[in-house]
Structure formats: C-alpha cells, structure tokens
Write a protein that holds these residues in place. Structure first.
Motif, PDB file in Angstrom:
ATOM      1  N   ALA A  87      25.428 106.724  71.380  1.00 57.96           N
ATOM      2  CA  ALA A  87      25.423 107.630  72.535  1.00 57.96           C
ATOM      3  C   ALA A  87      26.846 108.085  72.853  1.00 57.96           C
ATOM      4  N   VAL A  88      27.398 108.886  71.933  1.00 59.65           N
ATOM      5  CA  VAL A  88      28.745 109.416  72.102  1.00 59.65           C
ATOM      6  C   VAL A  88      28.667 110.830  72.667  1.00 59.65           C
ATOM      7  N   PRO A  89      29.746 111.327  73.243  1.00 61.24           N
ATOM      8  CA  PRO A  89      29.760 112.731  73.665  1.00 61.24           C
ATOM      9  C   PRO A  89      29.495 113.663  72.488  1.00 61.24           C
ATOM     10  N   ALA A  90      28.893 114.797  72.764  1.00 63.08           N
ATOM     11  CA  ALA A  90      28.544 115.741  71.700  1.00 63.08           C
ATOM     12  C   ALA A  90      29.750 116.134  70.858  1.00 63.08           C
ATOM     13  N   SER A  91      30.916 116.185  71.483  1.00 61.29           N
ATOM     14  CA  SER A  91      32.114 116.587  70.749  1.00 61.29           C
ATOM     15  C   SER A  91      32.505 115.588  69.661  1.00 61.29           C
ATOM     16  N   GLN A  92      32.026 114.338  69.767  1.00 65.65           N
ATOM     17  CA  GLN A  92      32.370 113.309  68.792  1.00 65.65           C
ATOM     18  C   GLN A  92      31.352 113.182  67.657  1.00 65.65           C
ATOM     19  N   VAL A  93      30.266 113.938  67.733  1.00 66.32           N
ATOM     20  CA  VAL A  93      29.206 113.823  66.731  1.00 66.32           C
ATOM     21  C   VAL A  93      29.714 114.083  65.311  1.00 66.32           C
ATOM     22  N   PRO A  94      30.463 115.167  65.055  1.00 67.10           N
ATOM     23  CA  PRO A  94      30.931 115.383  63.672  1.00 67.10           C
ATOM     24  C   PRO A  94      31.789 114.233  63.157  1.00 67.10           C
ATOM     25  N   GLU A  95      32.638 113.676  64.018  1.00 68.78           N
ATOM     26  CA  GLU A  95      33.505 112.570  63.610  1.00 68.78           C
ATOM     27  C   GLU A  95      32.681 111.336  63.240  1.00 68.78           C
ATOM     28  N   VAL A  96      31.661 111.021  64.036  1.00 66.35           N
ATOM     29  CA  VAL A  96      30.837 109.841  63.756  1.00 66.35           C
ATOM     30  C   VAL A  96      30.042 110.038  62.469  1.00 66.35           C
ATOM     31  N   LEU A  97      29.450 111.200  62.289  1.00 66.68           N
ATOM     32  CA  LEU A  97      28.688 111.449  61.063  1.00 66.68           C
ATOM     33  C   LEU A  97      29.585 111.397  59.828  1.00 66.68           C
ATOM     34  N   ALA A  98      30.844 111.774  59.975  1.00 63.00           N
ATOM     35  CA  ALA A  98      31.764 111.731  58.848  1.00 63.00           C
ATOM     36  C   ALA A  98      31.979 110.309  58.345  1.00 63.00           C
ATOM     37  N   ARG A  99      31.761 109.309  59.206  1.00 59.57           N
ATOM     38  CA  ARG A  99      31.937 107.913  58.790  1.00 59.57           C
ATOM     39  C   ARG A  99      30.881 107.481  57.778  1.00 59.57           C
ATOM     40  N   PHE A 100      29.799 108.252  57.676  1.00 57.26           N
ATOM     41  CA  PHE A 100      28.768 107.937  56.692  1.00 57.26           C
ATOM     42  C   PHE A 100      29.066 108.560  55.335  1.00 57.26           C
ATOM     43  N   GLY A 101      30.185 109.260  55.231  1.00 58.65           N
ATOM     44  CA  GLY A 101      30.593 109.827  53.956  1.00 58.65           C
ATOM     45  C   GLY A 101      29.897 111.142  53.656  1.00 58.65           C
ATOM     46  N   ASP A 102      29.682 111.393  52.371  1.00 56.49           N
ATOM     47  CA  ASP A 102      29.028 112.623  51.916  1.00 56.49           C
ATOM     48  C   ASP A 102      27.600 112.667  52.465  1.00 56.49           C
ATOM     49  N   LEU A 103      27.267 113.726  53.190  1.00 58.05           N
ATOM     50  CA  LEU A 103      25.948 113.833  53.821  1.00 58.05           C
ATOM     51  C   LEU A 103      24.915 114.535  52.940  1.00 58.05           C
ATOM     52  N   THR A 104      25.244 114.775  51.683  1.00 57.35           N
ATOM     53  CA  THR A 104      24.334 115.523  50.814  1.00 57.35           C
ATOM     54  C   THR A 104      22.966 114.860  50.717  1.00 57.35           C
ATOM     55  N   GLY A 105      22.944 113.530  50.601  1.00 57.95           N
ATOM     56  CA  GLY A 105      21.675 112.824  50.446  1.00 57.95           C
ATOM     57  C   GLY A 105      21.016 112.426  51.738  1.00 57.95           C
ATOM     58  N   LEU A 106      21.579 112.821  52.871  1.00 58.72           N
ATOM     59  CA  LEU A 106      21.040 112.426  54.172  1.00 58.72           C
ATOM     60  C   LEU A 106      19.700 113.103  54.433  1.00 58.72           C
ATOM     61  N   ASN A 107      18.708 112.295  54.856  1.00 54.44           N
ATOM     62  CA  ASN A 107      17.433 112.906  55.243  1.00 54.44           C
ATOM     63  C   ASN A 107      16.967 112.529  56.636  1.00 54.44           C
ATOM     64  N   THR A 108      17.666 111.579  57.305  1.00 55.64           N
ATOM     65  CA  THR A 108      17.240 111.154  58.637  1.00 55.64           C
ATOM     66  C   THR A 108      18.440 110.695  59.454  1.00 55.64           C
ATOM     67  N   VAL A 109      18.476 111.084  60.733  1.00 57.60           N
ATOM     68  CA  VAL A 109      19.476 110.584  61.675  1.00 57.60           C
ATOM     69  C   VAL A 109      18.751 110.023  62.895  1.00 57.60           C
ATOM     70  N   LYS A 110      19.128 108.812  63.258  1.00 55.15           N
ATOM     71  CA  LYS A 110      18.629 108.209  64.493  1.00 55.15           C
ATOM     72  C   LYS A 110      19.679 108.421  65.576  1.00 55.15           C
ATOM     73  N   VAL A 111      19.257 108.973  66.713  1.00 52.53           N
ATOM     74  CA  VAL A 111      20.180 109.321  67.793  1.00 52.53           C
ATOM     75  C   VAL A 111      19.857 108.476  69.025  1.00 52.53           C
ATOM     76  N   LYS A 112      20.849 107.760  69.508  1.00 55.76           N
ATOM     77  CA  LYS A 112      20.684 106.985  70.730  1.00 55.76           C
ATOM     78  C   LYS A 112      20.716 107.929  71.938  1.00 55.76           C
ATOM     79  N   VAL A 113      19.784 107.723  72.858  1.00 60.85           N
ATOM     80  CA  VAL A 113      19.718 108.536  74.073  1.00 60.85           C
ATOM     81  C   VAL A 113      19.526 107.608  75.277  1.00 60.85           C
ATOM     82  N   ALA A 114      19.527 108.210  76.462  1.00 53.03           N
ATOM     83  CA  ALA A 114      19.267 107.494  77.715  1.00 53.03           C
ATOM     84  C   ALA A 114      20.298 106.400  77.976  1.00 53.03           C
ATOM     85  N   ALA A 115      21.544 106.632  77.601  1.00 52.17           N
ATOM     86  CA  ALA A 115      22.592 105.654  77.888  1.00 52.17           C
ATOM     87  C   ALA A 115      22.825 105.585  79.396  1.00 52.17           C
TER      88      ALA A 115
END
Length: 338
Positions: A87-115
């Motif tokens: 549950a990070v600010p929207a502006s930090q989303v690209p930075e967090v996703l970058a920690r997973f490396g190459d997103l080419t094979g990505l098919n699912t993202v779980k997003v925490k809400v209701a923090a």
C-alpha cells in the motif's frame, strides 16, 4: 512415519536471521525468522513477533512437518508467481514494480488496499498506476485483509470492478459477511470473485467458508496452516480453487510454499510467492523466482548470508524461548500426550 526431533535436537541447528526490507510490508521493516537444518534441508519458523504461543505453535508444526515428515509428491514442475504491490503511494508504484526485474513474463499483480489512514481514492490511484505500468492484459487482484465493513466492501468493489479484478481477497472480516457480500454483488451484477484468506488460516473451522458459500476460492499459506498435508486436506475438503501465498517468508519458506503449490491437484492462479523482492538480502545466493515462476525444490542456504544476517545473541535467545514454548504447546496438544 519419521521420528520428530527432540527440542534439544531442534535447537542444535537453530539460526535466527534478520532480513532488512527495501519496502515496508504489513508494517514490517525488518523480518526475523528462525531456520532449522532438517535431514532433507532447511526449514523455517517465522510467525510474526506479535503472535501468541497458541497461534505461533502451528507455524512450528509446519516446520516439523516439512523437515521430518514425508511430503506430498509434486504434480507440476513450475509454479506461476504474481508480483505484489504494498500500500504505497501511486507515485511509488513504478519503483516497486521495478524491484521484480523484467516484467515481460508478468501475468498477475496483487495490490494491497484499505491501509489504515487511507481512503478509497488512494486505492484507486494505486490501481490506476499499476494498470498504467503493466497494461491491460495483466491480471490484478486486491487484498483487503478484512478491513472493510460489509457496506464499505460493496461500495468499493462496485467502484473498483472497472479495473477488471481477478478477485478481492478477504474484503470483510467474517465468514458470514463474506457470504452476504457475495450475494449482494451477485444481485447487483458486480463480477468480482471473492477469496477467503484470514477466514481460512485463522479459523477454527476453515470448512465453514465452503459450507456457507462464502468464497469463490481460498488462499492457503503453508506455515500458518501447519504444513503441506494440512493445506492439501483443506483444499480437498473445501472443494475450492486455491492460491498458495507466502507469509513474508525467507527463501526457505518461499521454497516450502512452492513445494506445496506444486503438489496441489489443480492450480488456476498465480501464487503469492514473490515477496522476496522486498528483502535487501535473503538467505540464499540468488533469487528463487525466475520470469515469475518458481521450480519446486529445496533451496541451498548460503553460509555467508547466514553469518551476515545473523540476528545476534539477544534475539536468538528470544527465539529459543519462543520455540521452547511452542514445542511444549505442540506436545500438550499431541494425541499421544498423556
């Protein structure tokens, strides 16, 4: 059946590690875990620090099961893995996703809400930011951790349906509320499936989820549920599709989850076994997840990592006492106890 170790034998191989995190998750900035070297490989015991003995002892049962009991045979060689967005600010989303490396094979993202302290608009902004990065073909699921009331959940899911949600995980706290929410959504033609998490792993009777028609699928976690065989029993008895997820485990626990997922008779969804991306360093030399998939097996724990991540004498003493308390609890609860 294999003979379980005595408490002294268990503690002989104990290593307590402290893993700093690059992104706070579930309010945790440093993850502590106890590791044991079992006959077949390393196993993990890492209930969160606030858990009392009664709850934490189930996690120890999982470690004993994994390390000293026969395990289910795998039926697949690879387990798909989702990315997880705290549950990070929207502006930090690209930075967090970058920690997973190459997103080419990505098919699912779980997003925490209701923090806590955030509004639905914060969740919408986070989901929009995720969708902008990953595109329209990637599945998005949300995890609420039971923090919405029934009315809040209905209103929120009605609005968030537009993001094409794969499912909403534990949107409300109780099994009865989950069942009622499914009815309300169906009556309003809101097509967001419901997944039960806490209503499975923290419940005295996980079967109530299926009995009341409270969920479309279930989330299972190997440590909190007491091990692989217990997980497979729950999946079989509920008759519901299952997703295996981590409990912010080290690589040892992640590998355990992958072995459990590989033994499920069916696996329709990506599993939540990618949280190692949130650690600055783990107890293995390299990542277990490659191209958003993990092969089931036993990880090779890195001796240098164990030394460098050692939690220190004081924290190891605290964990030794906790392990002894949980071991005593399991002994009292054993059917063989006098």
């Amino acid at each position: 059946m294999s003979i379980l170790p005595s408490l002294d034998e268990l503690l002989e191989t104990l290593r307590v590690v402290s893993l700093p995190m690059n992104t706070p998750f579930r309010g945790v900035t440093v993850r502590e875990a106890a590791l044991f070297e079992a006959p077949g490989g390393w196993v993990e015991f890492s209930p969160f620090l606030e858990y009392e003995t009664a709850e934490a002892s189930t996690w120890l049962a999982a470690a004993l099961d994994a390390g000293w009991q026969p395990q289910p045979e795998p039926v697949r060689r690879s387990v798909p893995v989702n990315a997880t967005m705290p549950a990070v600010p929207a502006s930090q989303v690209p930075e967090v996703l970058a920690r997973f490396g190459d997103l080419t094979g990505l098919n699912t993202v779980k997003v925490k809400v209701a923090a806590r302290g955030e509004a639905l608009e914060d969740d919408r902004a986070r989901l929009r930011a995720v969708r902008e990065v990953v595109g329209d073909e990637v599945r998005i699921r949300i995890d609420v951790n039971g923090r919405w009331s029934l009315d809040e959940a209905f209103a929120a899911l009605t609005q968030l349906e537009r993001f094409g949600l794969e499912y909403a995980e534990q949107p409300v706290a109780t099994v009865e509320e989950l069942a009622r929410l499914r009815e309300m959504l169906a009556n309003a033609a809101v097509t967001v499936p419901i997944a039960a998490d806490e209503s499975i792993r923290k419940a005295e009777d996980p079967m109530r989820v299926a009995a009341l028609g409270a969920a479309d699928l279930i989330i299972v976690k190997a440590q909190p549920l007491g091990g692989a065989r217990r997980v497979l029993d729950i999946v079989r008895d509920t008759g519901l599709p299952a997703v295996v997820s981590s409990a912010l485990d080290t690589a040892v626990g992640i590998a355990f989850g992958a072995r459990v997922a590989a033994a499920l008779p069916a696996l329709e969804h990506a599993c939540g076994l990618g949280t190692g991306a949130f650690f600055d360093r783990d107890v293995v030399a390299g990542p277990l997840v490659h191209d958003f998939a993990i092969a089931p097996g036993w990880p090779e724990v890195d001796a240098d990592a164990l030394r460098q991540l050692d939690a220190g004498t004081a924290r190891t003493g605290w964990w030794r006492e906790r392990i002894a308390d949980c071991y005593a609890q399991l002994t009292r609860d054993s059917p063989d106890a006098d």
